[in-house]
Write an enzyme that holds these catalytic residues in place. Structure first.
Site, mmCIF file in Angstrom:
data_model
loop_
_atom_site.group_PDB
_atom_site.id
_atom_site.type_symbol
_atom_site.label_atom_id
_atom_site.label_comp_id
_atom_site.label_asym_id
_atom_site.label_seq_id
_atom_site.Cartn_x
_atom_site.Cartn_y
_atom_site.Cartn_z
ATOM 1 N N SER A 101 0.827 -1.211 0.000
ATOM 2 C CA SER A 101 0.000 0.000 0.000
ATOM 3 C C SER A 101 0.863 1.263 0.000
ATOM 4 C CB SER A 101 -0.905 0.032 1.232
ATOM 5 O OG SER A 101 -1.771 -1.077 1.249
ATOM 6 N N GLN A 102 0.274 2.327 -0.486
ATOM 7 C CA GLN A 102 0.918 3.649 -0.472
ATOM 8 C C GLN A 102 1.195 4.064 0.982
ATOM 9 O OE1 GLN A 102 -1.471 6.514 -2.561
ATOM 10 N NE2 GLN A 102 -0.326 8.250 -1.757
#
Ligand code: SAH
Length: 213
Positions: A64-65
């Site tokens: 994930s970012q």
């Protein structure tokens, strides 16, 4: 793998970036500032590790970012030794953030390849979850419930009832809900049958899948 001063410098910049985007929890920022995210990505992509972007890992999944990891973690409001369930271990980066903040972490992954890889790798670099589980996150982890917090790191088409049921009173479920685009949603359990719901805008996750393996 090495963690150098150059990596630390890049991490400090990343922390500045996500704090400029609105993350204020010092413990979250501290965890992101200390965890070598480049360890969680295949060696060819080291240059990307400290950009605020999601990135492909094995088995068609993504890490994930960093902003998203920070945003979800902030919503959990973790205190040391809180019992936290994560759905979607993936690379283990989010798991490491939770461990670093002192949580007792249980994390479920449904892709066997990722489960195997991350189970070996996380303890090797010093992050010890209470338990990493190969299984289906839609069911939660009834044998270890209730949890102070539950975080879902894949896009959920609906809110799985077992996850709400496995929250303790006062506990928080952070879950991105939707098909193509997901609304970040926080449920706070106020009583046995009483849940408060808050929504926090749009995010994009890989889909949470059922019945694999
Ligand atoms: N937290 C991870 C994000 C990985 S992407 C990280 O920081 O790297 C989402 C992960 O959820 C993928 O690894 C995917 O395989 C997993 N996943 C999807 N559906 C799931 C389910 N039903 N139960 C458990 N894990 C699931």
């Amino acid at each position: 793998m090495k963690d150098t001063l150059k990596h630390q410098g890049l991490r400090n910049k990343l922390v500045e970036t996500i704090s400029a985007k609105g993350i204020t929890d010092e413990n979250v920022l501290g965890a992101i500032g200390s965890i070598p995210r480049h360890f969680f990505m295949d060696s060819g992509f080291l240059d990307y590790a400290y950009q605020d972007k999601a990135f492909p890992i094995a088995a068609d999944q993504t890490i994930s970012q960093p902003y998203t990891v920070a945003f979800q973690t902030e919503l959990l409001q973790i205190k040391p030794s809180d019992k936290i369930l994560e759905i979607g271990t993936g690379s283990g980066y989010q798991t490491a953030v939770l461990c670093k903040m002192g949580a007792k972490v249980y994390s479920i992954e449904r892709q066997h390849e990722l489960f195997k890889k991350t189970s070996k790798f996380l303890p090797k670099i010093g992050y010890r979850a209470k338990k990493l589980i190969f299984g289906d996150g839609y069911k939660g982890l009834p044998e270890e419930a209730p949890f102070k917090g539950i975080i879902v790191t894949a896009g959920a088409p609906f809110v799985p009832k077992p996850l709400l049921a496995q929250l303790e009173v006062g506990g928080r479920l952070v879950i991105p809900v939707g098909q193509e685009v997901q609304t970040m949603t926080l449920f706070i359990r106020k009583g046995p049958k009483d849940f408060e719901k808050h929504e926090f805008g749009d995010f994009r996750f890989v889909p949470m899948l059922e019945d694999k393996n």
